[in-house]
Design an enzyme around this catalytic site. Sequence first.
Site, PDB file in Angstrom:
ATOM      1  N   TYR A 296       0.870  -1.275  -0.064  1.00 16.09           N
ATOM      2  CA  TYR A 296       0.157  -0.129  -0.025  1.00 16.09           C
ATOM      3  C   TYR A 296       0.901   1.160  -0.112  1.00 16.09           C
ATOM      4  O   TYR A 296       0.678   2.250  -0.568  1.00 16.09           O
ATOM      5  CB  TYR A 296      -0.934  -0.086   1.140  1.00 16.09           C
ATOM      6  CG  TYR A 296      -2.026   1.042   1.226  1.00 16.09           C
ATOM      7  CD1 TYR A 296      -3.002   0.793   0.001  1.00 16.09           C
ATOM      8  CD2 TYR A 296      -2.465   1.966   2.197  1.00 16.09           C
ATOM      9  CE1 TYR A 296      -3.957   1.685   0.087  1.00 16.09           C
ATOM     10  CE2 TYR A 296      -3.228   2.689   2.195  1.00 16.09           C
ATOM     11  CZ  TYR A 296      -4.168   2.727   1.143  1.00 16.09           C
ATOM     12  OH  TYR A 296      -5.284   3.489   0.930  1.00 16.09           O
TER      13      TYR A 296
ATOM     14  N   CYS B 139      -8.312  10.212   1.372  1.00 18.32           N
ATOM     15  CA  CYS B 139      -7.654   9.082   1.335  1.00 18.32           C
ATOM     16  C   CYS B 139      -6.517   9.247   0.719  1.00 18.32           C
ATOM     17  O   CYS B 139      -5.612   8.870   1.291  1.00 18.32           O
ATOM     18  CB  CYS B 139      -8.508   8.130   0.447  1.00 18.32           C
ATOM     19  SG  CYS B 139     -10.082   7.583   0.998  1.00 18.32           S
ATOM     20  N   HIS B 140      -6.272   9.917  -0.356  1.00 18.55           N
ATOM     21  CA  HIS B 140      -4.933  10.041  -0.975  1.00 18.55           C
ATOM     22  C   HIS B 140      -4.780  11.463  -1.558  1.00 18.55           C
ATOM     23  O   HIS B 140      -3.941  11.712  -2.140  1.00 18.55           O
ATOM     24  CB  HIS B 140      -4.701   9.091  -2.108  1.00 18.55           C
ATOM     25  CG  HIS B 140      -5.060   7.292  -1.732  1.00 18.55           C
ATOM     26  ND1 HIS B 140      -6.251   7.256  -2.152  1.00 18.55           N
ATOM     27  CD2 HIS B 140      -4.449   6.493  -1.012  1.00 18.55           C
ATOM     28  CE1 HIS B 140      -6.353   6.020  -1.383  1.00 18.55           C
ATOM     29  NE2 HIS B 140      -5.349   5.657  -0.754  1.00 18.55           N
ATOM     30  N   GLY B 141      -5.370  12.428  -0.851  1.00 19.32           N
ATOM     31  CA  GLY B 141      -5.218  13.926  -0.954  1.00 19.32           C
ATOM     32  C   GLY B 141      -5.322  14.348  -2.532  1.00 19.32           C
ATOM     33  O   GLY B 141      -4.698  15.142  -2.925  1.00 19.32           O
TER      34      GLY B 141
END
Lengths: 409, 175
Positions: A296, B139-141
């Site tokens: 991840y 979540c991932h910007g």
Amino acid sequence: MNHSSEPKKYKNPILNWIEFRLPIISYFEKEYGEYPMPKNCNYFWSFGALASILLIVMIISGIFIAMNYTPHTDMAFDSVERIMRDVNYGWLLRYIHSNGAAFFFIIVYIHMIRGMYYGSYKYPRELNWILGVFIYLLMMATSFLGYTLPWGQMSYWGATVITNLFSVIPFVGEGLKTWLLGDYTVGNATLNRFFALHYVLPFVILGIVGLHVAAVHVHGSNNPDGIDIKSKKDTVSFFPYMLLKDTLAVCVLGVLISAVIFFGPNIMAEVDNYIPADPLVTPAHIVPNWYLAPFYAILRAIPDKLGGVALMFASILVLFVLPWLDRSDVRSCNYRPLYKWFMILFFVNFFVLGYVGLKPAEGLYLLIARLGLVYYFGFFFIISPFIHLIEKTKELPASISDVYLGMTK
Amino acid sequence: MSENPNEKRRDFLQLSTITLGAVGTAAFMWPFLKSMNPAEDTLALGSTEVDIGSIEEGQSITVKWRGKPVFIRKRTKEEIEEARTVEFTDLKDPAKDVDRVQKEEWLILVGVCTHLGCVPLGQKMSDTKGEFNGWYCPCHGSHYDTSGRIRKGPAPNNLDVPPYNFLNDTTIKIG
């Protein structure tokens, strides 16, 4: 009827009767009785046996949980809570299963580290390594599918993020994702099929474990010195020596896993998964299980969707070709003074990647993830193929029994 | 060519048997694979009608369509202005704001981040709206602007605009 012409190999007539029709008795005698193990093997060689036993524990506990689980979006979360509160010993079954999965990965990681450090993947055991990587891939798939089943927030959003990885494939990605989900989003169809696959994949793993064990028995086990068995003096028989040694290892594992199951059953769990799944609210911080976190971290280290997904899959698939990337003839890192330290750094790096994979992808964590990513691939594509050109390996001992005599002096 | 005419015949028979077997197997796989696609009842849940009469300027609501969140936002004058004055070269997935709305104050988007499918923040007054005053995916910007276009972060595309039409001034039908 017992014909007088049948061979009488054993004292027990039932064994003779079976042996004549299906020579399974002599097979087990050969593979688990007389099977010669190098006598210098250390406790790292017990982790294959430990992994097999944990697989059986996982299958049995899983079957009993499945008897009380309901794979429906409206009922899954409550059925898991019912298992925890109302089903007799349901809490124990579930904690064995959830912590067993974590321990299964710990055991398999140590088993893989042993294989890499002592060069067990090298000639003539390449196929054995490949079968092992297949088992590892199936384990990752199975644990991901299983993590979806409690239908908490982490289950739902973990499933959403992972299935969205497939949507990056050009042209067919969106269609493939919809086909995998059976709906436009993770929904009831998804939960149903994930349950079906989570139930069946462990039996596929069991089959490949059978091949994996059969393959290692063809050329025999590797050993800490990475040299071939040359005479009978180099080995001890599996029974009783290795069986006893493995039994002690199983006892130690039992103590450790019980300590977690009974005193800290949720130390490896995510609290957000005790909130029922809500398709309209994403948790602030989605994390995978710790044992999948290194990959991840690699996914998030790349600021491009396709690039991140491609590198993540590449980081797993590169394991398949390790036997051909490492060009050195010397198996064991004990005789490779330079590669040994790169190898140890690789293991450290892997767990650092896992740590940052559980943290938000920003600032220092992102920088560490990117450095870790560079070393991960650098190890496989630069260090492993070329280090033998500059490395001066130590002289290998003439035989395993020579090592053994040296140790007892 | 071989001297024995039977050998050629055997090759032909072998090849045609294998071909027919392969085609037959592939044909039988089709219904199994197809069964995994969305079922008829799932497809039937295709459209949703929403009353938007009570939404004030600057407010948003979230409704569910095909299991996904849909953001309906009544934009302020400043937000529309902001969305329309952006240079094309600043956009990762260039699209004009006028092509993304039917009526300029009503912005309707599928609230699913185009990166890995999380629901971006920005619907509630208290939410962080990101650097471009639209939505921000935790979540991932990924940052989206007041037209739902991707401006910063790993997402490759703008937030999708679902098919919709105005049944009257206060009701829309999505899907």
